[in-house]
Design a protein around this motif. Structure first.
Motif, PDB file in Angstrom:
ATOM      1  N   GLY A  92       0.793  -1.181  -0.045  1.00 30.36           N
ATOM      2  CA  GLY A  92       0.091  -0.053  -0.042  1.00 30.36           C
ATOM      3  C   GLY A  92       1.030   1.445   0.128  1.00 30.36           C
ATOM      4  O   GLY A  92       0.479   2.385  -0.471  1.00 30.36           O
ATOM      5  N   LEU A  93       1.976   1.230   0.716  1.00 25.36           N
ATOM      6  CA  LEU A  93       2.663   2.547   0.620  1.00 25.36           C
ATOM      7  C   LEU A  93       3.407   2.671  -0.622  1.00 25.36           C
ATOM      8  O   LEU A  93       3.546   3.787  -0.981  1.00 25.36           O
ATOM      9  CB  LEU A  93       3.885   2.180   1.652  1.00 25.36           C
ATOM     10  CG  LEU A  93       3.932   2.456   3.117  1.00 25.36           C
ATOM     11  CD1 LEU A  93       4.993   1.788   3.898  1.00 25.36           C
ATOM     12  CD2 LEU A  93       3.423   3.587   3.211  1.00 25.36           C
ATOM     13  N   VAL A  94       3.698   1.614  -1.597  1.00 28.77           N
ATOM     14  CA  VAL A  94       4.374   1.824  -2.824  1.00 28.77           C
ATOM     15  C   VAL A  94       3.245   2.406  -3.818  1.00 28.77           C
ATOM     16  O   VAL A  94       3.391   3.348  -4.534  1.00 28.77           O
ATOM     17  CB  VAL A  94       4.850   0.463  -3.184  1.00 28.77           C
ATOM     18  CG1 VAL A  94       5.418   0.921  -4.947  1.00 28.77           C
ATOM     19  CG2 VAL A  94       5.933   0.158  -2.317  1.00 28.77           C
ATOM     20  N   MET A  95       1.821   1.654  -3.531  1.00 28.69           N
ATOM     21  CA  MET A  95       0.927   1.985  -4.564  1.00 28.69           C
ATOM     22  C   MET A  95       0.484   3.558  -4.241  1.00 28.69           C
ATOM     23  O   MET A  95       0.109   4.191  -5.162  1.00 28.69           O
ATOM     24  CB  MET A  95      -0.283   1.107  -4.273  1.00 28.69           C
ATOM     25  CG  MET A  95      -0.120  -0.252  -4.797  1.00 28.69           C
ATOM     26  SD  MET A  95       0.798  -0.286  -6.412  1.00 28.69           S
ATOM     27  CE  MET A  95       2.301  -0.601  -6.306  1.00 28.69           C
ATOM     28  N   GLY A  96       0.446   3.954  -2.915  1.00 32.15           N
ATOM     29  CA  GLY A  96       0.109   5.296  -2.751  1.00 32.15           C
ATOM     30  C   GLY A  96       1.034   6.130  -3.235  1.00 32.15           C
ATOM     31  O   GLY A  96       0.631   7.443  -3.649  1.00 32.15           O
ATOM     32  N   LEU A  97       2.420   6.077  -3.120  1.00 31.72           N
ATOM     33  CA  LEU A  97       3.328   6.709  -3.745  1.00 31.72           C
ATOM     34  C   LEU A  97       2.905   6.804  -5.301  1.00 31.72           C
ATOM     35  O   LEU A  97       3.117   8.101  -6.082  1.00 31.72           O
ATOM     36  CB  LEU A  97       4.700   6.146  -3.658  1.00 31.72           C
ATOM     37  CG  LEU A  97       5.898   6.945  -4.315  1.00 31.72           C
ATOM     38  CD1 LEU A  97       6.035   8.349  -3.948  1.00 31.72           C
ATOM     39  CD2 LEU A  97       7.387   6.122  -4.075  1.00 31.72           C
ATOM     40  N   MET A  98       2.916   5.552  -5.884  1.00 33.63           N
ATOM     41  CA  MET A  98       2.632   5.594  -7.269  1.00 33.63           C
ATOM     42  C   MET A  98       1.408   6.331  -7.781  1.00 33.63           C
ATOM     43  O   MET A  98       1.240   6.924  -8.854  1.00 33.63           O
ATOM     44  CB  MET A  98       2.469   3.997  -7.881  1.00 33.63           C
ATOM     45  CG  MET A  98       3.879   3.318  -7.754  1.00 33.63           C
ATOM     46  SD  MET A  98       5.362   4.104  -8.414  1.00 33.63           S
ATOM     47  CE  MET A  98       4.853   4.306 -10.219  1.00 33.63           C
ATOM     48  N   ALA A  99       0.342   6.344  -6.930  1.00 25.33           N
ATOM     49  CA  ALA A  99      -0.910   6.913  -7.387  1.00 25.33           C
ATOM     50  C   ALA A  99      -0.418   8.512  -7.543  1.00 25.33           C
ATOM     51  O   ALA A  99      -1.109   8.974  -8.404  1.00 25.33           O
ATOM     52  CB  ALA A  99      -1.972   6.668  -6.286  1.00 25.33           C
TER      53      ALA A  99
END
Length: 225
Positions: A160-167
């Motif tokens: 989720g941390l990575v996806m939050g960054l990518m979003a």
């Protein structure tokens, strides 16, 4: 002024409810309904992407690269979402959407609550580092709450941390395109919200990455079996 602001808010709220109803219904039924939503939505995003690229003040090389990149990203995102919904189920697909929504909400409220240094003032003056961190934490919480690691191809909860960054990087990339094109929104398809691209800019990179992970996981399972 107050009446106009209230009217604009009602339009935005009404559009959001309609969009959520359409997307939620298609996601729930899956199959042809979800496929048509992805097909139509993807086509509209590509049209808006091309419109932005044509209006951008960039060199020929950058314009050519962006023209080629747009359809590839949209195709990858739509294929990834389709694969996740069709092979892993509605919970997995909702997990993807929920992390992006959580990122937007977390970034908005953290930015307003804490403010602080601007993230990229020349691209999007309203975004802050506190908003970036808040969005990532919100995506982590939602990803950990909704994610079933067995169902979502075994990815760790902190994805989720990575996806939050990518979003948020997807959001910034689109903001850069709009700034170079001299426009506020990518289109006028959605009353009060701009274009379709405006609503899915953060979803595109997340769907590409998680779709790729899902495909890789499926291949690994089949190879192991």
């Amino acid at each position: 002024m107050a009446t106009a602001a209230k009217s604009d808010l009602l339009v935005r709220f009404g559009s959001a409810v309609v969009l959520l109803a359409i997307a939620g219904t298609a996601l729930w039924f899956g199959g042809l309904a979800f496929g048509l939503l992805l097909l139509i939505g993807g086509a509209l995003v590509i049209v808006e992407w091309f419109g932005l690229v044509r209006a951008m003040t960039v060199g020929l090389g950058t314009r050519a690269a962006l023209t080629a990149l747009g359809p590839l990203i949209v195709l990858g995102a739509t294929a990834g979402l389709w694969f996740i919904r069709d092979n892993l189920g509605v919970t997995a697909a909702l997990w993807v959407f929920a992390m992006v929504w959580a990122t937007d909400i977390g970034a908005y409220f953290a930015g307003r609550a804490f403010g602080g240094a601007r993230l990229a003032p020349k691209i999007s003056p309203s975004k802050t580092w506190s908003g970036l961190i808040g969005g990532m934490i919100a995506a982590l919480i939602v990803g950990a709450t909704l994610g079933d690691r067995g169902e979502i191809v075994g990815v760790p909860l902190w994805i989720g941390l990575v996806m939050g960054l990518m979003a948020q990087l997807g959001d910034l990339a689109q903001s850069w395109m709009k700034r170079r094109a001299g426009v506020k929104d990518s289109g006028k398809m959605i009353p009060g919200h701009g274009g379709v691209f405006d609503r899915v800019d953060g979803l595109l990179p997340v769907a590409v990455i998680l779709g790729g992970l899902a495909v890789a996981g499926q291949i690994a399972v089949q190879a192991g079996g």
